[in-house]
Design a protein around this motif. Structure first.
Motif, PDB file in Angstrom:
ATOM      1  N   ASN A  36       0.828  -1.205   0.000  1.00 49.70           N
ATOM      2  CA  ASN A  36       0.000   0.000   0.000  1.00 49.70           C
ATOM      3  C   ASN A  36       0.865   1.260   0.000  1.00 49.70           C
ATOM      4  N   SER A  74      -6.101  -5.723  -2.720  1.00 55.68           N
ATOM      5  CA  SER A  74      -5.721  -6.177  -1.379  1.00 55.68           C
ATOM      6  C   SER A  74      -6.801  -7.074  -0.790  1.00 55.68           C
ATOM      7  N   THR A 111      -5.360   0.725   3.177  1.00 51.89           N
ATOM      8  CA  THR A 111      -5.942   0.328   1.890  1.00 51.89           C
ATOM      9  C   THR A 111      -6.374   1.562   1.112  1.00 51.89           C
ATOM     10  N   ARG A 143      -3.799   2.665  -1.132  1.00 50.44           N
ATOM     11  CA  ARG A 143      -3.459   1.740  -2.229  1.00 50.44           C
ATOM     12  C   ARG A 143      -3.995   2.333  -3.534  1.00 50.44           C
TER      13      ARG A 143
END
Length: 297
Positions: A45, A119, A126, A129
């Motif tokens: 990430n 993910s 996240t 990401r």
């Protein structure tokens, strides 16, 4: 509309707040043995958001120039500061919804956006990401804002603030929120649905700040399945290396394109939703959802 120092100070404060709550979530997850975080996933990430940050810096000047140039052709101006920022944030959020919708329903853009969904974990990192290559085309979705009379600086600032809110809903922790809030705004529950690979949840809840767009356009779904949420993609890549995590969907797309000789069919692979195939060997999310509903009736 805002003094530059106020913008800068507010942005730094919000980023610092996001970093603090991310560290707190990591600590609580570890203390309570919830396993919301996994070392390699978290490092991935950070790697992806670093790439996106560098690309944003590289194209930032051209983004500003394009928006500022379009502003010279503005159709009107809003002079009331409160109304100005209200309309800017609401319209920016709607255009983000359109950008996000495109990323899910056009495979060319899904090949770029897929990194954000790759993910199998769901936590504040996240949200970092990133859809790495999105800065190359995002500006064209926000051109209407400049034509509506919003300055380039304000558009970019509004985008930053709404993005920070979008990061805050990337959590598995439940917070007590009034019912009315979830009717208007995106909540962590809404966004858990968005990141789920459960068939009924695919391509749902694409709003950043406001959930009203999904309610209006038929992409809304409550977090209400009896089965637990499974995060990630319907087909996770076997290789999660730093290069493959960026390009695995491009490889799959080009492999599908090579299967067919006709130019029209090749273009359909680029433009149709993920899962579309010329021979029906794979199905789109909508088809899978219809089949799911038929089997559960």
């Amino acid at each position: 509309m805002f003094h530059p120092d106020i913008r800068q100070e507010t942005a730094l404060l919000l980023v610092a707040l996001l970093v603090v709550i991310t560290v707190l979530e990591m600590w609580f997850s570890y203390r309570e043995n919830r396993k919301y975080y996994e070392k390699r996933d978290t490092l991935t990430n950070i790697y992806l958001t670093t790439l996106a940050f560098l690309l944003n810096m590289a194209v930032g000047g051209s983004t500003f120039f394009i928006l500022h140039y379009a502003w010279h052709f503005r159709l009107f101006e809003i002079h009331n500061a409160i109304l100005y920022w209200f309309v800017l944030v609401v319209m920016q959020d709607f255009l983000y919804w359109a950008l996000h919708y495109t990323g899910h329903y056009c495979r060319l853009f899904w090949a770029i956006h897929v990194t954000h969904h790759s993910s199998a974990h769901f936590n504040f990192t996240t949200g970092f990401r990133s859809t790495v290559f999105e800065p190359l085309y995002r500006v064209f979705f926000y051109l209407p804002l400049a034509i509506m009379g919003f300055s380039a600086v304000d558009i970019l600032y509004a985008y930053l603030v709404t993005q920070l809110y979008g990061n805050l809903v990337h959590t598995q922790y439940n917070f007590p929120l009034p019912k009315w809030y979830g009717l208007i705004f995106v909540t962590p529950s809404h966004h858990r649905v968005h990141h789920a690979s459960n068939i009924p949840y695919l391509d749902k809840n694409m709003g950043m700040v406001l959930i009203i767009w999904d309610r209006l356009f038929g992409t809304f779904r409550e977090e209400n399945l009896p089965e637990p949420v499974k995060y990630g993609l319907t087909h996770q890549p076997d290789n999660l290396g730093p290069v493959n995590i960026l390009f695995h969907e491009w490889k799959a797309l080009l492999a599908d394109v090579k299967k067919v000789p006709e130019l029209k069919t090749k273009l359909q692979y680029f433009l149709n939703p993920p899962g579309w195939s010329h021979d029906g060997s794979t199905q789109t999310a909508r088809v899978l959802q219809q089949e799911y509903e038929n089997t559960t009736i």
